[in-house]
Scaffold this active site. Structure first.
Site, PDB file in Angstrom:
ATOM      1  N   LYS A  15       0.845  -1.208   0.000  1.00  0.00           N
ATOM      2  CA  LYS A  15       0.000   0.000   0.000  1.00  0.00           C
ATOM      3  C   LYS A  15       0.875   1.251   0.000  1.00  0.00           C
ATOM      4  O   LYS A  15       0.624   2.197  -0.741  1.00  0.00           O
ATOM      5  CB  LYS A  15      -0.906   0.035   1.251  1.00  0.00           C
ATOM      6  N   ARG A  88      -9.607   0.619   8.970  1.00  0.00           N
ATOM      7  CA  ARG A  88      -9.117  -0.722   9.275  1.00  0.00           C
ATOM      8  C   ARG A  88     -10.175  -1.544  10.005  1.00  0.00           C
ATOM      9  O   ARG A  88      -9.922  -2.708  10.308  1.00  0.00           O
ATOM     10  CB  ARG A  88      -7.882  -0.612  10.160  1.00  0.00           C
ATOM     11  N   ARG A 122      11.701  -5.250   5.430  1.00  0.00           N
ATOM     12  CA  ARG A 122      11.384  -3.863   5.065  1.00  0.00           C
ATOM     13  C   ARG A 122      12.259  -2.908   5.875  1.00  0.00           C
ATOM     14  O   ARG A 122      12.539  -3.138   7.038  1.00  0.00           O
ATOM     15  CB  ARG A 122       9.908  -3.604   5.365  1.00  0.00           C
ATOM     16  N   ARG A 155      11.243  -0.688  11.485  1.00  0.00           N
ATOM     17  CA  ARG A 155      10.166  -0.403  12.441  1.00  0.00           C
ATOM     18  C   ARG A 155      10.103  -1.510  13.490  1.00  0.00           C
ATOM     19  O   ARG A 155      10.248  -2.681  13.149  1.00  0.00           O
ATOM     20  CB  ARG A 155       8.817  -0.332  11.704  1.00  0.00           C
ATOM     21  N   ARG A 166       0.159  -8.804  13.797  1.00  0.00           N
ATOM     22  CA  ARG A 166      -0.478  -7.820  12.903  1.00  0.00           C
ATOM     23  C   ARG A 166      -1.295  -8.529  11.820  1.00  0.00           C
ATOM     24  O   ARG A 166      -2.355  -8.054  11.426  1.00  0.00           O
ATOM     25  CB  ARG A 166       0.579  -6.911  12.269  1.00  0.00           C
TER      26      ARG A 166
HETATM   27  P1  AMP Z   1       0.736   0.815   9.377  1.00  0.00           P
HETATM   28  O1  AMP Z   1       1.892   1.735   9.183  1.00  0.00           O
HETATM   29  O2  AMP Z   1      -0.447   1.187   8.540  1.00  0.00           O
HETATM   30  O3  AMP Z   1       1.118  -0.635   9.238  1.00  0.00           O
HETATM   31  O4  AMP Z   1       0.256   1.018  10.900  1.00  0.00           O
HETATM   32  C1  AMP Z   1       1.114   0.734  11.997  1.00  0.00           C
HETATM   33  C2  AMP Z   1       0.295   0.557  13.268  1.00  0.00           C
HETATM   34  O5  AMP Z   1      -0.429   1.769  13.552  1.00  0.00           O
HETATM   35  C3  AMP Z   1      -0.770  -0.524  13.210  1.00  0.00           C
HETATM   36  O6  AMP Z   1      -0.256  -1.819  13.490  1.00  0.00           O
HETATM   37  C4  AMP Z   1      -1.741  -0.040  14.294  1.00  0.00           C
HETATM   38  O7  AMP Z   1      -1.233  -0.300  15.585  1.00  0.00           O
HETATM   39  C5  AMP Z   1      -1.707   1.461  14.085  1.00  0.00           C
HETATM   40  N1  AMP Z   1      -2.735   1.908  13.107  1.00  0.00           N
HETATM   41  C6  AMP Z   1      -2.528   2.467  11.887  1.00  0.00           C
HETATM   42  N2  AMP Z   1      -3.684   2.756  11.268  1.00  0.00           N
HETATM   43  C7  AMP Z   1      -4.666   2.361  12.108  1.00  0.00           C
HETATM   44  C8  AMP Z   1      -6.090   2.375  12.043  1.00  0.00           C
HETATM   45  N3  AMP Z   1      -6.743   2.848  10.967  1.00  0.00           N
HETATM   46  N4  AMP Z   1      -6.780   1.886  13.110  1.00  0.00           N
HETATM   47  C9  AMP Z   1      -6.145   1.413  14.205  1.00  0.00           C
HETATM   48  N5  AMP Z   1      -4.805   1.364  14.327  1.00  0.00           N
HETATM   49  C10 AMP Z   1      -4.066   1.827  13.294  1.00  0.00           C
END
Ligand code: AMP
Length: 208
Positions: A15, A88, A122, A155, A166
């Site tokens: 994404k 999400r 990554r 990360r 996740r």
């Molecule tokens: P990402 O960078 O999109 O993989 O997000 C990293 C982390 O941020 C996720 O594992 C969640 O803990 C939190 N997070 C990001 N977007 C959301 C969302 N829309 N709802 C809830 N938690 C989120």
């Protein structure tokens, strides 16, 4: 061209990479809740302090925190927008539907075993949020961001223990959104286990 696009798919599906390419080529504004939250954690804001423990565990940050954050950012954008990592949950999707019509939901589809290898290899830029991969998308200079020159990092939640959690969270909470947007007639599935540029060609067709 489609105006409001939701980027769906499990963590590591591409994404961020495809979103970056759409931004570079077509001028979309990319709003990533993950990037916003990581920035809040780095700056030790109230939101960051609350979000950190969930993120470290690979869990979702509570809906009320995220919906407020996203609603504020969406108001500031004019023109095409990519929502990366939001919604999400079905509750977040309903909240989004109240402030904005979604024109297209792209589902980046990749098998779990590929995702685990992608995520653990990554590397990310802390300053401009560009993403790289140790094998398939190396930066020109090892460990350094091509776009802004910052030092790349892994990360915490890309370490293997958290990645598995996740993916479970994704299957339970986020996958139902595929049906949700299909019923609304705006879903396009993008098979995403392949070459980044070939995938982008499919994405470009879908946004027309
Ligand atoms: P990402 O960078 O999109 O993989 O997000 C990293 C982390 O941020 C996720 O594992 C969640 O803990 C939190 N997070 C990001 N977007 C959301 C969302 N829309 N709802 C809830 N938690 C989120």
């Amino acid at each position: 061209m489609k105006k409001t696009i939701v980027l769906l798919g499990p963590p590591g599906a591409g994404k961020g990479t495809q979103g970056e390419k759409l931004t570079d080529e077509f001028g979309y504004t990319r709003l990533s809740t993950g990037d916003m939250l990581r920035e809040a954690v780095r700056n030790k804001t109230e939101l960051g302090m609350k979000a950190k423990e969930y993120m470290d565990a690979g869990a979702l940050v509570p809906n009320d925190l995220i919906i407020g954050l996203m609603n504020e950012k969406i108001k500031e954008v004019s023109g095409g927008v990519l929502l990366d990592g939001f919604p999400r949950t079905v509750e977040q999707a309903d909240a989004l539907g109240k402030v904005m019509d979604v024109d297209l939901a792209l589902d980046f589809d990749v098998p779990d075993e590929v995702l685990i290898s992608r995520l653990t290899q990554r590397r990310s830029c802390p300053d401009c949020n560009a993403v790289y991969h140790l094998v398939t998308k190396k930066p020109a200079k090892e460990g350094i961001c091509d776009k802004c020159g910052a030092k790349l990092y892994q990360r915490d939640d890309d370490k293997e223990e958290t990645v598995k959690n996740r993916l479970e969270v994704y299957h339970k909470n986020t996958r139902p959104l595929i049906d949700y947007y299909q019923k609304k007639g705006v879903l396009t599935v993008i098979p995403s286990d392949g070459d980044i540029n070939a995938i982008f060609e499919t994405v470009k067709k879908a946004i027309q």
